[in-house]
Scaffold this motif. Structure first.
Motif, PDB file in Angstrom:
ATOM      1  N   LEU A 249       0.833  -1.193   0.000  1.00 51.60           N
ATOM      2  CA  LEU A 249       0.000   0.000   0.000  1.00 51.60           C
ATOM      3  C   LEU A 249       0.869   1.244   0.000  1.00 51.60           C
ATOM      4  O   LEU A 249       2.034   1.198   0.379  1.00 51.60           O
ATOM      5  CB  LEU A 249      -0.896   0.022   1.248  1.00 51.60           C
ATOM      6  N   GLU A 250       0.279   2.353  -0.386  1.00 47.67           N
ATOM      7  CA  GLU A 250       0.963   3.634  -0.292  1.00 47.67           C
ATOM      8  C   GLU A 250       1.126   3.982   1.190  1.00 47.67           C
ATOM      9  O   GLU A 250       0.287   3.611   2.006  1.00 47.67           O
ATOM     10  CB  GLU A 250       0.144   4.722  -0.990  1.00 47.67           C
ATOM     11  N   PRO A 251       2.187   4.707   1.562  1.00 46.12           N
ATOM     12  CA  PRO A 251       2.333   5.123   2.957  1.00 46.12           C
ATOM     13  C   PRO A 251       1.127   5.954   3.411  1.00 46.12           C
ATOM     14  O   PRO A 251       0.559   6.720   2.641  1.00 46.12           O
ATOM     15  CB  PRO A 251       3.602   5.967   2.953  1.00 46.12           C
ATOM     16  N   ILE A 252       0.742   5.766   4.659  1.00 47.31           N
ATOM     17  CA  ILE A 252      -0.424   6.445   5.221  1.00 47.31           C
ATOM     18  C   ILE A 252       0.069   7.572   6.110  1.00 47.31           C
ATOM     19  O   ILE A 252       0.855   7.341   7.031  1.00 47.31           O
ATOM     20  CB  ILE A 252      -1.268   5.463   6.057  1.00 47.31           C
ATOM     21  N   LYS A 253      -0.358   8.795   5.841  1.00 48.82           N
ATOM     22  CA  LYS A 253       0.014   9.943   6.677  1.00 48.82           C
ATOM     23  C   LYS A 253      -0.957   9.998   7.847  1.00 48.82           C
ATOM     24  O   LYS A 253      -2.156  10.064   7.670  1.00 48.82           O
ATOM     25  CB  LYS A 253      -0.040  11.238   5.873  1.00 48.82           C
ATOM     26  N   MET A 254      -0.410   9.948   9.054  1.00 53.76           N
ATOM     27  CA  MET A 254      -1.229   9.960  10.260  1.00 53.76           C
ATOM     28  C   MET A 254      -1.644  11.385  10.609  1.00 53.76           C
ATOM     29  O   MET A 254      -0.957  12.345  10.242  1.00 53.76           O
ATOM     30  CB  MET A 254      -0.454   9.334  11.426  1.00 53.76           C
ATOM     31  N   GLU A 255      -2.749  11.498  11.325  1.00 54.53           N
ATOM     32  CA  GLU A 255      -3.206  12.803  11.794  1.00 54.53           C
ATOM     33  C   GLU A 255      -2.181  13.367  12.781  1.00 54.53           C
ATOM     34  O   GLU A 255      -1.631  12.630  13.596  1.00 54.53           O
ATOM     35  CB  GLU A 255      -4.552  12.668  12.507  1.00 54.53           C
ATOM     36  N   PRO A 256      -1.921  14.680  12.732  1.00 54.09           N
ATOM     37  CA  PRO A 256      -0.966  15.270  13.675  1.00 54.09           C
ATOM     38  C   PRO A 256      -1.462  15.148  15.120  1.00 54.09           C
ATOM     39  O   PRO A 256      -2.660  15.200  15.373  1.00 54.09           O
ATOM     40  CB  PRO A 256      -0.895  16.738  13.261  1.00 54.09           C
ATOM     41  N   MET A 257      -0.522  14.990  16.038  1.00 49.05           N
ATOM     42  CA  MET A 257      -0.844  14.940  17.462  1.00 49.05           C
ATOM     43  C   MET A 257      -0.044  16.033  18.162  1.00 49.05           C
ATOM     44  O   MET A 257       1.120  16.261  17.836  1.00 49.05           O
ATOM     45  CB  MET A 257      -0.518  13.571  18.040  1.00 49.05           C
ATOM     46  N   ARG A 258      -0.698  16.686  19.131  1.00 43.06           N
ATOM     47  CA  ARG A 258      -0.085  17.821  19.816  1.00 43.06           C
ATOM     48  C   ARG A 258       0.305  17.438  21.250  1.00 43.06           C
ATOM     49  O   ARG A 258      -0.453  16.811  21.964  1.00 43.06           O
ATOM     50  CB  ARG A 258      -1.062  18.989  19.843  1.00 43.06           C
TER      51      ARG A 258
END
Length: 143
Positions: free
Chosen positions: A111-120
């Motif tokens: 699969l294509e790499p999955i960009k995760m949601e940013p975490m603060r």
């Protein structure tokens, strides 16, 4: 903070479906400088799939250690599970955004790499106190 991603792909033969769920957590979300923080990733998949995480540390965050657990089959859920932990340390106060996290899944299907949601991560400085007008006594055992 927990971020979840569910992937459903219909690329297996006979219309079978490969479902994958990636959970990302940051604990604690607030800390003081020098505290250790755990960034956790968990993958659940119906097919044998390995998770590879690419991670760039924000300025002021020091990576301490990471642990990647082997892929295990859970007979209760009939799914494969893999967990990876990152222990990081905040070096100074401020707001840090983990925004360059991508997960690559390797296994039966590439699969294509999955960009995760940013975490603060919020790192609050220590409180200041006024100096005492009287100095502390020198400990007698140090004389």
């Amino acid at each position: 903070m927990i971020a979840r991603f569910i992937l459903i792909l219909g690329t297996l033969p006979l219309c079978s479906v490969l479902a994958q769920e990636i959970t990302m957590t940051l604990s604690p979300e607030e800390c003081a400088p020098g505290d250790l923080v755990r960034l956790s990733f968990q993958l659940e998949s119906e097919a044998f799939t390995e998770m590879a995480i690419s991670y760039l540390s924000p300025e002021g965050i020091h990576p301490v250690v990471n642990e990647k657990r082997p892929i295990e089959f859970n007979p209760q859920t009939q799914r494969y599970e893999q967990t990876e932990y990152w222990i990081v340390q905040a070096m100074h106060s401020g707001e840090f955004l983990f925004s360059d996290l991508t997960v690559t899944l390797e296994g039966l299907i590439e699969l294509e790499p999955i960009k995760m949601e940013p975490m603060r991560l919020s790192v609050t400085g220590f409180t200041e106190t006024e100096d005492s007008p009287t100095p502390e006594v020198w400990p007698p055992y140090l004389e």
